[in-house]
Motif scaffolding. Structure first.
Motif, mmCIF file in Angstrom:
data_model
loop_
_atom_site.group_PDB
_atom_site.id
_atom_site.type_symbol
_atom_site.label_atom_id
_atom_site.label_comp_id
_atom_site.label_asym_id
_atom_site.label_seq_id
_atom_site.Cartn_x
_atom_site.Cartn_y
_atom_site.Cartn_z
ATOM 1 N N MET A 71 0.761 -1.162 0.095
ATOM 2 C CA MET A 71 0.173 0.127 -0.237
ATOM 3 C C MET A 71 0.802 1.428 0.115
ATOM 4 O O MET A 71 0.708 2.103 -0.584
ATOM 5 N N LYS A 72 1.856 1.284 0.681
ATOM 6 C CA LYS A 72 2.723 2.551 0.939
ATOM 7 C C LYS A 72 3.303 2.608 -0.477
ATOM 8 O O LYS A 72 3.694 3.786 -0.806
ATOM 9 N N PHE A 73 3.934 1.527 -1.185
ATOM 10 C CA PHE A 73 4.401 1.527 -2.501
ATOM 11 C C PHE A 73 3.649 2.503 -3.459
ATOM 12 O O PHE A 73 3.957 3.346 -4.060
ATOM 13 N N LEU A 74 2.087 2.352 -3.420
ATOM 14 C CA LEU A 74 1.219 3.050 -4.154
ATOM 15 C C LEU A 74 1.193 4.456 -3.623
ATOM 16 O O LEU A 74 0.981 5.350 -4.626
ATOM 17 N N PHE A 75 1.065 4.494 -2.537
ATOM 18 C CA PHE A 75 1.238 5.736 -1.911
ATOM 19 C C PHE A 75 2.224 6.549 -2.493
ATOM 20 O O PHE A 75 2.089 7.766 -2.716
ATOM 21 N N ASP A 76 3.305 6.176 -2.261
ATOM 22 C CA ASP A 76 4.428 7.021 -3.058
ATOM 23 C C ASP A 76 4.536 7.247 -4.233
ATOM 24 O O ASP A 76 5.118 8.085 -4.726
ATOM 25 N N LEU A 77 4.030 6.199 -5.105
ATOM 26 C CA LEU A 77 3.883 6.455 -6.640
ATOM 27 C C LEU A 77 2.690 7.152 -6.874
ATOM 28 O O LEU A 77 2.678 7.752 -8.318
ATOM 29 N N PHE A 78 1.924 7.707 -6.112
ATOM 30 C CA PHE A 78 0.718 8.395 -6.554
ATOM 31 C C PHE A 78 1.038 9.769 -7.313
ATOM 32 O O PHE A 78 0.438 10.078 -8.277
ATOM 33 N N PRO A 79 1.997 10.608 -6.994
ATOM 34 C CA PRO A 79 2.465 11.799 -7.775
ATOM 35 C C PRO A 79 2.860 11.271 -9.260
ATOM 36 O O PRO A 79 2.566 11.998 -10.185
ATOM 37 N N VAL A 80 3.654 10.374 -9.111
ATOM 38 C CA VAL A 80 4.205 9.915 -10.718
ATOM 39 C C VAL A 80 3.017 9.209 -11.462
ATOM 40 O O VAL A 80 3.034 9.821 -12.665
ATOM 41 N N ILE A 81 1.943 8.612 -10.916
ATOM 42 C CA ILE A 81 0.975 8.179 -11.694
ATOM 43 C C ILE A 81 0.000 9.240 -12.195
ATOM 44 O O ILE A 81 -0.055 9.326 -13.429
ATOM 45 N N LEU A 82 -0.094 10.231 -11.205
ATOM 46 C CA LEU A 82 -1.017 11.383 -11.780
ATOM 47 C C LEU A 82 0.160 12.390 -12.826
ATOM 48 O O LEU A 82 -0.708 12.949 -13.674
ATOM 49 N N PHE A 83 1.320 12.355 -12.391
ATOM 50 C CA PHE A 83 2.034 13.011 -13.386
ATOM 51 C C PHE A 83 1.904 12.416 -14.965
ATOM 52 O O PHE A 83 1.602 13.278 -15.994
ATOM 53 N N PHE A 84 2.099 11.148 -14.906
ATOM 54 C CA PHE A 84 1.893 10.340 -16.343
ATOM 55 C C PHE A 84 0.599 10.456 -16.826
ATOM 56 O O PHE A 84 0.232 10.787 -17.943
ATOM 57 N N ILE A 85 -0.203 10.579 -15.885
ATOM 58 C CA ILE A 85 -1.760 10.949 -16.501
ATOM 59 C C ILE A 85 -1.920 12.221 -16.993
ATOM 60 O O ILE A 85 -2.387 12.607 -18.172
ATOM 61 N N GLY A 86 -1.547 13.180 -16.396
ATOM 62 C CA GLY A 86 -1.480 14.448 -16.736
ATOM 63 C C GLY A 86 -0.711 14.831 -18.045
ATOM 64 O O GLY A 86 -1.252 15.710 -18.815
ATOM 65 N N PHE A 87 0.353 13.923 -18.207
ATOM 66 C CA PHE A 87 1.218 14.145 -19.469
ATOM 67 C C PHE A 87 0.323 13.645 -20.707
ATOM 68 O O PHE A 87 0.544 14.150 -21.680
ATOM 69 N N LYS A 88 -0.097 12.486 -20.580
ATOM 70 C CA LYS A 88 -0.954 11.694 -21.598
ATOM 71 C C LYS A 88 -2.015 12.497 -21.985
ATOM 72 O O LYS A 88 -2.355 12.550 -22.981
ATOM 73 N N LEU A 89 -2.706 13.362 -20.757
ATOM 74 C CA LEU A 89 -4.029 14.070 -21.324
ATOM 75 C C LEU A 89 -3.735 15.405 -21.674
ATOM 76 O O LEU A 89 -4.428 15.834 -22.591
ATOM 77 N N TYR A 90 -2.746 16.106 -21.462
ATOM 78 C CA TYR A 90 -2.346 17.429 -21.582
ATOM 79 C C TYR A 90 -0.974 17.638 -22.009
ATOM 80 O O TYR A 90 -0.467 17.298 -23.413
ATOM 81 N N ASP A 91 0.009 17.811 -21.138
ATOM 82 C CA ASP A 91 1.553 18.103 -21.591
ATOM 83 C C ASP A 91 2.279 18.088 -20.396
ATOM 84 O O ASP A 91 1.615 18.029 -19.325
ATOM 85 N N ILE A 92 3.444 18.338 -20.618
ATOM 86 C CA ILE A 92 4.448 18.201 -19.319
ATOM 87 C C ILE A 92 4.262 19.292 -18.284
ATOM 88 O O ILE A 92 4.635 18.848 -17.398
ATOM 89 N N PHE A 93 3.844 20.254 -18.661
ATOM 90 C CA PHE A 93 3.693 21.379 -17.946
ATOM 91 C C PHE A 93 2.374 21.401 -16.858
ATOM 92 O O PHE A 93 2.570 21.439 -15.855
#
Length: 183
Positions: free
Chosen positions: A1-23
């Motif tokens: 569970m902690k692993f997913l907690f730590d990955l949360f911002p990275v996963i959201l970064f990935f989704i944000g990049f795929k839907l919009y852009d790096i900024f």
């Protein structure tokens, strides 16, 4: 569970990049990390130092990325984090005789000091190399390849490194105490 907690911002970064852009992804990652810090403080009353360090690095390098509209700074973020962690592990062990790897894993491994020192150095080298690999991918491949590497590549490399350690150190694993209820 902690692993997913730590990955949360990275996963959201990935989704944000795929839907919009790096900024947009950078802004989302900053917000997600700050939200995790606030959540940890409210839920547990304390925030892990690593999360605070990560929050500071993402806020500074991500903030510069957004301010200058230059993706270079956010691409350096993983490397800065890896190298900072490697430096802390090395300096703490060499100069202060503190082995943070032993402190983190001491409940599951019962190894001699020499093994702990080797494990600590393995993590130092691993993190330094991972920092260089991040820079190589960031500046020699497409932005999309770097984002994919950041989530899937680093996670896979880290998983393989931990599995390899476990296999090499299995003789030092502490057996869990079984619940000896009468049947």
């Amino acid at each position: 569970m902690k692993f997913l907690f730590d990955l949360f911002p990275v996963i959201l970064f990935f989704i944000g990049f795929k839907l919009y852009d790096i900024f947009v992804a950078t802004a989302i990652a900053i917000g997600a990390t700050i939200a995790l810090i606030i959540y940890a403080k409210i839920r547990h009353g304390v925030v892990e130092k690593m999360l605070l360090v990560n929050g500071a690095i993402i806020s500074v390098l991500g903030g510069v990325t957004l301010l200058l509209h230059d993706k270079t700074y956010i691409m350096w973020k993983p490397t800065v984090l890896y190298w900072l962690l490697a430096a802390v592990l090395l300096i703490a062990n060499v100069f202060f005789k503190k082995n943070f790897i032993q402190q983190m894993m001491g409940k599951v491994l019962n190894a001699p000091k020499a093994i702990w020192d080797k494990l600590n150095m393995a993590w130092v080298l691993f993190l330094v190399i991972l920092g260089f690999v991040n820079l190589y991918v960031a500046f020699n491949f497409s932005e999309s390849a770097w984002v994919n590497f950041k989530l899937f590549g680093v996670t896979s490399i880290m998983f393989i490194f931990i599995i390899a350690q476990t296999l090499l150190l299995k003789q030092y694993l502490i057996e869990p105490v079984e619940n000896k209820e009468e049947k």
